[in-house]
Design an enzyme around this catalytic site. Structure first.
Site, PDB file in Angstrom:
ATOM      1  N   VAL A 133       0.890  -1.165   0.000  1.00  0.00           N
ATOM      2  CA  VAL A 133       0.000   0.000   0.000  1.00  0.00           C
ATOM      3  C   VAL A 133       0.926   1.212   0.000  1.00  0.00           C
ATOM      4  CG1 VAL A 133      -1.710   1.312   1.313  1.00  0.00           C
ATOM      5  CG2 VAL A 133      -1.892  -1.177   1.153  1.00  0.00           C
ATOM      6  N   PRO A 134       1.098   1.866  -1.160  1.00  0.00           N
ATOM      7  CA  PRO A 134       2.240   2.769  -1.399  1.00  0.00           C
ATOM      8  C   PRO A 134       2.143   4.165  -0.790  1.00  0.00           C
ATOM      9  CG  PRO A 134       0.864   2.707  -3.337  1.00  0.00           C
ATOM     10  CD  PRO A 134       0.252   1.731  -2.361  1.00  0.00           C
ATOM     11  N   CYS A 135       2.216   4.249   0.531  1.00  0.00           N
ATOM     12  CA  CYS A 135       2.228   5.559   1.172  1.00  0.00           C
ATOM     13  C   CYS A 135       3.500   6.336   0.842  1.00  0.00           C
ATOM     14  CB  CYS A 135       2.056   5.414   2.680  1.00  0.00           C
ATOM     15  SG  CYS A 135       3.278   4.347   3.478  1.00  0.00           S
ATOM     16  N   HIS A 136       4.523   5.631   0.300  1.00  0.00           N
ATOM     17  CA  HIS A 136       5.753   6.335  -0.084  1.00  0.00           C
ATOM     18  C   HIS A 136       5.527   7.280  -1.271  1.00  0.00           C
ATOM     19  CE1 HIS A 136       5.712   2.628  -2.569  1.00  0.00           C
ATOM     20  NE2 HIS A 136       6.303   3.380  -3.485  1.00  0.00           N
ATOM     21  N   ARG A 137       4.390   7.146  -1.936  1.00  0.00           N
ATOM     22  CA  ARG A 137       4.092   8.004  -3.092  1.00  0.00           C
ATOM     23  C   ARG A 137       3.398   9.297  -2.704  1.00  0.00           C
ATOM     24  NH1 ARG A 137       1.747   2.954  -6.669  1.00  0.00           N
ATOM     25  NH2 ARG A 137       3.727   1.797  -6.772  1.00  0.00           N
TER      26      ARG A 137
END
Length: 216
Positions: A184-188
């Site tokens: 779940v790409p919270c790094h984006r």
């Protein structure tokens, strides 16, 4: 006393020494590998539905990750800096105490993560268990996979996308507490000024993930 009383032939001496029973059949030279045995038992328990949470670790370019799954799906991805023992204790308290190291249920997760880090996978196709989040945090986390590979949004833009444009700080909290980072790409999600913002895995890990996606 005769010579035969005091001197024995080599064959007779050998026979005298070998008076105890041969135990080699009962105690083989190679003893079982206890770690391997525990792993097999844990895997069997998982296969028979006797485990609520299975977990394993995976080495990656951003350090070891702990992966945990329920029968519903992947429930936790943790960075080493979070302390795996603490994470497992939290899972036992919040999800189920029936938790065991069993890599089998996480084979697909490990394979897809390896493909992602190799640059050959741009989206994950995995069942997810959002049991560790609720309310607005879960709403934000469910939205994050819609941010395309190699793209970024700001915390403000995410807030607008989920229908609450003033909840910028709450979006930041949802990202900071995301129990399924990378997948779940919270790094984006970045700050409005282009800054990285925070990241549970550390800013170096966030930079590595962003650079990986930009290079693909």
């Amino acid at each position: 006393m005769t010579t035969s009383d005091t001197t024995r032939s080599p064959a007779t001496a050998s026979a005298a020494v070998s008076t105890e029973p041969d135990m080699t059949d009962l105690f083989p030279v190679e003893t079982p590998n206890l770690d391997r045995l525990r792993s097999r038992l844990a895997q069997t328990a998982a296969d028979r539905g006797l485990v609520d949470v299975a977990y394993r670790t995976l080495d990656t370019p951003i350090g070891p990750l702990l992966l945990a799954a329920t029968t519903t799906g992947l429930v936790r991805v943790a960075f080493e800096r979070e302390d795996f023992d603490t994470v497992l204790a939290q899972l036992a308290a919040k999800v189920s105490p029936r938790i065991v190291a069993a890599p089998g249920p996480l084979d697909a997760v490990a394979t897809q993560l390896e493909e992602y880090f190799a640059g050959t996978r741009h989206a994950f196709d995995l069942p997810l268990d959002h049991a560790l989040s609720s309310g607005f945090r879960q709403e934000v986390q469910r939205f994050l996979p819609h941010i395309g590979y190699g793209r970024t949004l700001t915390y403000k833009e995410v807030a607008a996308q989920v229908g609450n444009p003033t909840a910028v700080r709450a979006v930041g909290t949802a990202c900071a507490t995301n129990p399924l980072p990378v997948v779940v790409p919270c790094h984006r999600v970045l700050r409005s000024d282009g800054g990285l913002g925070g990241y549970l895995g550390g800013l170096e890990a966030k930079t590595t993930l962003l650079d990986l996606e930009r290079a693909a």
